[in-house]
Design an enzyme around this catalytic site. Structure first.
Site, PDB file in Angstrom:
ATOM      1  N   SER A 220       0.838  -1.189   0.000  1.00  0.00           N
ATOM      2  CA  SER A 220       0.000   0.000   0.000  1.00  0.00           C
ATOM      3  C   SER A 220       0.880   1.248   0.000  1.00  0.00           C
ATOM      4  CB  SER A 220      -0.913   0.002   1.226  1.00  0.00           C
ATOM      5  OG  SER A 220      -1.598   1.230   1.319  1.00  0.00           O
ATOM      6  N   GLY A 222      -0.408   4.389   0.181  1.00  0.00           N
ATOM      7  CA  GLY A 222      -1.256   5.483   0.648  1.00  0.00           C
ATOM      8  C   GLY A 222      -2.101   6.061  -0.469  1.00  0.00           C
ATOM      9  N   ALA A 223      -2.107   7.382  -0.584  1.00  0.00           N
ATOM     10  CA  ALA A 223      -2.943   8.046  -1.576  1.00  0.00           C
ATOM     11  C   ALA A 223      -2.516   7.741  -3.008  1.00  0.00           C
ATOM     12  CB  ALA A 223      -2.907   9.558  -1.343  1.00  0.00           C
ATOM     13  N   GLY A 225      -1.782   4.744  -4.279  1.00  0.00           N
ATOM     14  CA  GLY A 225      -2.328   3.496  -4.785  1.00  0.00           C
ATOM     15  C   GLY A 225      -1.665   2.286  -4.170  1.00  0.00           C
ATOM     16  N   GLY A 251      -6.547  -0.312   5.271  1.00  0.00           N
ATOM     17  CA  GLY A 251      -5.610  -1.316   4.768  1.00  0.00           C
ATOM     18  C   GLY A 251      -6.118  -2.726   4.989  1.00  0.00           C
ATOM     19  N   ASP A 252      -6.814  -2.936   6.096  1.00  0.00           N
ATOM     20  CA  ASP A 252      -7.370  -4.260   6.385  1.00  0.00           C
ATOM     21  C   ASP A 252      -8.517  -4.579   5.427  1.00  0.00           C
ATOM     22  OD1 ASP A 252      -5.621  -4.161   8.601  1.00  0.00           O
ATOM     23  OD2 ASP A 252      -7.140  -3.101   9.750  1.00  0.00           O
TER      24      ASP A 252
END
Length: 315
Positions: A220, A222-223, A225, A251-252
Site C-alpha cells: 500500500s 497510501g494516496a 495506490g 488497509g485491512d
C-alpha cells in the site's frame, strides 16, 4: 472461508472532532465503538462482503468479552482463546481533513501455554479455509518468530497464508515463504532499510522481500495506490478519493478485498484498491459493503509508473 488470526486484538473507540487542540476540552461530533485489530478488521470486511469468515483471537477480561459480543452481532464466528490478561482498549481521534491520531495500548502479555494454545486453535479451526490471514503486531510474550512458526504449520497443513505485520516479525516470517505479505510504504521501507521516494523504489523493495521468501507482495502506497509484485508480473492500481473521512482499517479492508477476489493477479489488486478507497469514505473503522464499492473508479496497469514521486515519501 477466510480465517483470520489477530494475536493482539483490541476494543476501539473512534471520536470525530472539528479539530484536535492540545490541552483543550474537545467535544466530539461523533463517536463509535468497534472490535479492533488488523485481523479482526479483515474478518469484518469479509463479513460485510457477505462472505464467511472465522476470527481466531486471544480474549481476556471485560473488553475481550465485549469484542466477542460485537463480532457476534456482526455475524462473525469467533474462535476465542482465553487469556489471563485483559484485551487492550484503543482510542482514535479523526479530524475532518482525514488526519487521524491514535492511542494504542500495549495489550496483555501472553504466557507460553497461551501462545501454544493460539497456534493449536488456528490449526484445529483452519480446515476448509481458503486463506489464513495473520495480521497485526505481536503482543508481549510472543517471540518475533511466532508468525514464522504459524506460517510453517499452516503450510504443512496445506493452507495459504497472507501476512500483514512489520519489523522483526515480518522479516522472520519471510523464510517460511508466506503466500502474500502486505506492508505499507513505511513498513516496506523499514524492511529494506532505506527510504522510498518513488513508485520504482517501492517496486525494488518489494522485489527484495520476494528474494527473501515472500511469494507475493501487496504494498500500500497510501494516496498513490497499491502495488502487486508476484510471479505473473508487477501491477499498479489507484483510485481517486474526493474526501477521506477515516483511514482506520482501510488497509485491512483492502487485504480482505484482495483475498475475496482470489488473492492473486490484477483483478484481485483492483478489488483491494476498491475496498480500500471505499473504507476511507466511511466513519471510524466501518467496513464497506458491496454497495459502497466503485470498481469503475479503479485503474490497474502493468505499465508501472516507476518515476512517479510518492505523495508521502518515506525518509
Amino acid at each position: 472461508m477466510i480465517l483470520t488470526v489477530t494475536p493482539n486484538p483490541s476494543l476501539d473507540r473512534t471520536y470525530e472532532v472539528a479539530s484536535l487542540d492540545r490541552g483543550e476540552v474537545i467535544r466530539a461530533t461523533g463517536d463509535r465503538m468497534d472490535p479492533g485489530g488488523k485481523g479482526v478488521n479483515v474478518s469484518r470486511a469479509v463479513a460485510a462482503a457477505g462472505r464467511r469468515t472465522l476470527a481466531v483471537l486471544p480474549l481476556g477480561g471485560t473488553p475481550g468479552a465485549f469484542v466477542a459480543q460485537l463480532l457476534g452481532e456482526q455475524g462473525i464466528e469467533v474462535a476465542p482463546v482465553d487469556v489471563a490478561g485483559q484485551t487492550r482498549s484503543n482510542i482514535s481521534v479523526a479530524e475532518p481533513d482525514g488526519t487521524l491520531t491514535k492511542i494504542n495500548a500495549a495489550g496483555p502479555e501472553l504466557s507460553a501455554a497461551e501462545s501454544e494454545l493460539l497456534l493449536a486453535t488456528v490449526r484445529n479451526r483452519s480446515l476448509g479455509a481458503d486463506w489464513i490471514a495473520c495480521c497485526g503486531s505481536l503482543p508481549r510474550g510472543l517471540r518475533p518468530s511466532w508468525y514464522a512458526e504459524l506460517v510453517a504449520r499452516a503450510h504443512a497443513a496445506g493452507a495459504r497464508i497472507a501476512l500483514d505485520t512489520s519489523g522483526p516479525a515480518l522479516l522472520a516470517a519471510l523464510r517460511e515463504h508466506p503466500d502474500v505479505v502486505k506492508p505499507n510504504a513505511e513498513e516496506l521501507s523499514e524492511a529494506v532499510g532505506r527510504p522510498l521516494a518513488t513508485v520504482g523504489d517501492a517496486v525494488k523493495a518489494a522485489e527484495e522481500l520476494r528474494e527473501q521468501g515472500a511469494r507475493a507482495v501487496l504494498a500500500s502506497l497510501g494516496a498513490d495506490g497499491q502495488l502487486l509484485v508476484e510471479d505473473s508480473g508487477t501491477y499498479f492500481a489507484s483510485a481517486h478519493v474526493d474526501a477521506v473521512r477515516s483511514n482506520v482499517g482501510a488497509g485491512d479492508s483492502s487485504l480482505a478485498g484482495f483475498l475475496i477476489a482470489g488473492g492473486s493477479g490484477p483483478e484481485a489488486l483492483a478489488s483491494a484498491v476498491a475496498h480500500g478507497a471505499a473504507a476511507v469514505r466511511l466513519p471510524g473503522s466501518v467496513m464497506p459493503t458491496p454497495a459502497d464499492l466503485d470498481p469503475s473508479a479503479v485503474t490497474v496497469t502493468a505499465d508501472v509508473p516507476l518515476d512517479r514521486v510518492l505523495t508521502e515519501p518515506v525518509e
